[in-house]
Design an enzyme around this catalytic site. Structure first.
Site, PDB file in Angstrom:
ATOM      1  N   ASP A   9       0.856  -1.185   0.000  1.00  0.00           N
ATOM      2  CA  ASP A   9       0.000   0.000   0.000  1.00  0.00           C
ATOM      3  C   ASP A   9       0.892   1.234   0.000  1.00  0.00           C
ATOM      4  OD1 ASP A   9      -2.071   1.761   0.204  1.00  0.00           O
ATOM      5  OD2 ASP A   9      -2.703   1.185   2.212  1.00  0.00           O
ATOM      6  N   ASP A 104      -3.060   2.568  -5.889  1.00  0.00           N
ATOM      7  CA  ASP A 104      -1.979   2.624  -4.902  1.00  0.00           C
ATOM      8  C   ASP A 104      -1.832   1.387  -4.032  1.00  0.00           C
ATOM      9  OD1 ASP A 104      -4.445   3.263  -3.754  1.00  0.00           O
ATOM     10  OD2 ASP A 104      -3.544   4.438  -2.162  1.00  0.00           O
ATOM     11  N   GLU A 105      -2.598   0.338  -4.262  1.00  0.00           N
ATOM     12  CA  GLU A 105      -2.429  -0.858  -3.441  1.00  0.00           C
ATOM     13  C   GLU A 105      -2.753  -2.115  -4.237  1.00  0.00           C
ATOM     14  OE1 GLU A 105      -5.167  -1.702  -0.198  1.00  0.00           O
ATOM     15  OE2 GLU A 105      -6.518  -0.137  -0.929  1.00  0.00           O
TER      16      GLU A 105
END
Length: 352
Positions: A9, A104-105
């Site tokens: 993350d 983003d993860e």
């Protein structure tokens, strides 16, 4: 074979990209979001801003009240997608089993991979180092035998940290885990669990499956498994997100339609913020969900290509008319268009 799952993350992703490209912003409270005079919402903020109580999905006006010196900048999705593509390219050097959750993860299944002697911990460390050096931002990681625990672990030592939960440590780790740290257990459910004397997963594990289903419906089955650290979901690289939604269970039932309509704008703000985090995907329909005081529920759908307050209000009115009784839960969401899919007319109303 015990699986080796890494959840990575990126830390305050949008804000991190802005600080990377504007070094002077690294030492000030910074947020990416909409204008406070236009019902803007915070998409994300840096850790300096979080010390003042600023958080994602908060209205920009409220964020400025908490932190008057907060700098709010508009998002630049082109730069964020470029940074995300760089990060995904790094992941592909270690495994093909990658399940992105947003820009983003992502989950990575590195089971049986030969890199760094097959050590998932060392792979996570190297991935984070490469993201820092090649992309210019930081990331946190969790390493565990399943997706549930890997996601919990990635949030444990943020920012720029990681935690490994070995198979032999699962039982002890889960037993001590506060129920509020379970992904998907929000403040309302946490309060209900606590009111029942359930503070940790050890407390939760003492409840039978039947009792949890009685209290929480089908979600009780999920809680029963997670309380024991069980999660057999595979990392699915072909997973396609079909919808985005938010919902709220109210401590006191909303007594009438007027009160329900008053709760719609903040729900829409949260939905818009979540869509920004998901990369602003194309929308093909709107959905409103209501759960009434007697626990019956209904959903209403309509085709649309964007989030519109007026349309969602009409759907809410239609759904409320089906029962016309106090409401304990409201939800709003969107159906997403598949890549290349042309908008098509859906039935005006559809009950699930």
């Amino acid at each position: 074979m015990t699986r080796k799952i890494i959840h990575v993350d990126c830390d305050c992703f949008y804000a991190a990209v802005e600080m990377r490209d504007n070094p002077a912003w690294r030492s000030i409270p910074l947020a990416v979001g909409g204008r406070p005079d236009a019902r803007g919402v915070i998409a994300t903020c840096n850790y300096i801003a979080r010390r003042y109580g600023v958080r994602s999905a908060m209205s920009s006006a409220q964020a400025l009240k908490r932190c008057p010196q907060l700098l709010i900048v508009p998002g630049d999705m082109a730069r964020y997608r470029e940074a995300s593509a760089q990060v995904m390219g790094i992941y592909r050097d270690y495994t093909d089993l990658i399940e992105p959750l947003s820009l983003d993860e992502a989950y990575l299944d590195v089971s049986g991979q030969p890199h760094l002697g097959g050590s998932a911990t060392l792979m996570a460390e190297e991935i984070r180092r490469r993201i820092r050096e090649e992309v210019g931002i930081t990331a946190s990681a969790g390493i565990a035998p399943n997706k549930f625990l890997a996601k919990v672990a990635s949030d444990w030592n943020k920012p720029d940290g990681q935690l490994v939960i070995r198979p032999c440590d699962v039982a002890a780790f889960v037993a001590a885990l506060p129920v509020g740290r379970i992904h998907g257990v929000g403040p309302v459910t946490t309060r209900k669990l606590n009111s029942l004397g359930i503070l940790t997963c050890a407390d939760l594990a003492r409840w039978s499956l039947a009792d949890l289903v009685r209290e929480f419906g089908r979600y009780g089955e999920r809680l029963h498994a997670l309380a024991r650290g069980e999660d057999d979901r595979p990392v699915n690289p072909t997973r396609v997100r079909k919808s985005v939604s938010v919902e709220e269970t109210y401590p006191t039932d909303l007594p009438d339609l007027e009160h329900c309509l008053a709760e719609l704008p903040p729900l829409i703000d949260r939905l818009r913020a979540r869509l920004v985090r998901a990369g602003e995907p194309a929308v093909r329909g709107l959905v409103v969900k209501l759960k009434f005081a007697d626990f019956t529920q209904t959903t209403v759908e309509q085709s649309a290509q964007g989030v519109e307050l007026a349309r969602l209000a009409c759907l809410l009115e239609a759904g409320y008319a089906r029962q016309a009784q106090p409401v304990r839960l409201l939800g709003v969401g969107v159906r997403l268009a598949e890549e290349g899919q042309l908008p098509r007319q859906l039935p005006l109303f559809d009950t699930l």
